[in-house]
Design an enzyme around this catalytic site. Structure first.
Site, mmCIF file in Angstrom:
data_model
loop_
_atom_site.group_PDB
_atom_site.id
_atom_site.type_symbol
_atom_site.label_atom_id
_atom_site.label_comp_id
_atom_site.label_asym_id
_atom_site.label_seq_id
_atom_site.Cartn_x
_atom_site.Cartn_y
_atom_site.Cartn_z
ATOM 1 N N VAL A 196 0.813 -1.224 0.000
ATOM 2 C CA VAL A 196 0.000 0.000 0.000
ATOM 3 C C VAL A 196 0.843 1.269 0.000
ATOM 4 C CG1 VAL A 196 -1.989 -1.125 1.080
ATOM 5 C CG2 VAL A 196 -0.259 -0.007 2.526
ATOM 6 N N SER A 248 -5.082 3.109 16.788
ATOM 7 C CA SER A 248 -4.650 2.337 17.963
ATOM 8 C C SER A 248 -4.927 3.200 19.177
ATOM 9 C CB SER A 248 -3.150 2.040 17.868
ATOM 10 O OG SER A 248 -2.620 1.655 19.121
ATOM 11 N N TYR A 303 5.254 4.834 15.918
ATOM 12 C CA TYR A 303 3.967 4.155 15.718
ATOM 13 C C TYR A 303 2.820 5.026 16.223
ATOM 14 C CZ TYR A 303 0.342 0.564 16.167
ATOM 15 O OH TYR A 303 -0.829 -0.159 16.073
#
Length: 231
Positions: free
Chosen positions: A54, A128, A141
């Site tokens: 992607v 998340s 992240y």
């Protein structure tokens, strides 16, 4: 419905493929490297597997050229690293943003013309709980997942007048292979921190996706699937 799911060969993505296929949707899923797992998921569910990174714009365009129609797009593909911010290399930082954020950008751009044609559609992004609260030793992240939330809210405003809803699921500690290397005592401590005393499963997250796919009066929302870990 026609459903496109990125990162569908394992973990949450594979379970999402199962749940959407189980209820009778036509499912296409993108995956990057896990060829055997992708074939197994496709064989089990009847879904169509398409190999695609992607982060590569042309690869995404080529993948979507194989998809005749879409009603739901689930942007699930993502990677993570753990380590001190000071030891995170620029290459690692860039790769996380390329997959977790730019990958979402590429896929939504590819799917939007299909949605605009019919003036309807549902986009579900995957963030998340660390995108909401931030995590020590997971700065890169956390930053990508915070960006996912901001993009979700902005896109909901921009695409809403065209009949396109955009929502996000923000999983907590989910028992997938991303946690495979975490020490059992750490997992047990995380379990104890949850108000309901349990860890999540990929099925918990996939069922939240099913809800958002169908919730016609819900857009711009972040659905926390974390067992109350962050309230």
């Amino acid at each position: 419905m026609n459903v496109v799911i990125t990162g569908g060969s394992r973990g949450i993505g594979a379970e999402a493929v199962r749940q959407f296929a189980k209820r009778g949707d036509r499912v296409y899923f993108l995956y990057e490297r896990q060829h055997e797992k992708a074939r197994a998921v496709a064989s089990e569910t009847g879904a169509t597997a398409i190999c695609c990174d992607v982060a590569d714009r042309q690869a995404v365009q080529d993948a979507f050229s194989q998809i005749p129609d879409a009603d739901v797009l689930v942007c699930n593909a993502g990677i993570s690293i753990t380590g001190l911010f000071s030891q995170t290399t620029e290459a690692q930082w860039d790769r996380l943003f390329d997959v977790n954020v730019k990958g979402m950008y590429h896929c939504i751009n590819a799917a939007t013309p299909l949605f605009l044609k019919k003036q309807s559609g549902s986009i579900i992004t995957v963030s998340s709980m660390w995108g909401q609260a931030g995590a020590s030793c997971e700065v890169a992240y956390s930053a990508t997942k915070g960006a996912v939330i901001a993009m979700t809210k902005a896109l909901a405003r921009e695409l809403g007048p065209s009949g396109i809803r955009v929502n996000c699921v923000a999983p907590g500690v989910i028992q997938t292979d991303m946690c495979a290397n975490v020490e059992p005592e750490i997992m047990e401590a995380l379990r104890d921190e949850s108000p309901i005393g349990k860890l999540g499963t990929a099925e918990d997250v996939a069922k939240a996706m099913l809800y958002l796919a169908d919730a016609e009066f819900v857009t711009g929302q972040v659905l926390a699937v974390n067992g109350g870990f962050i309230i």
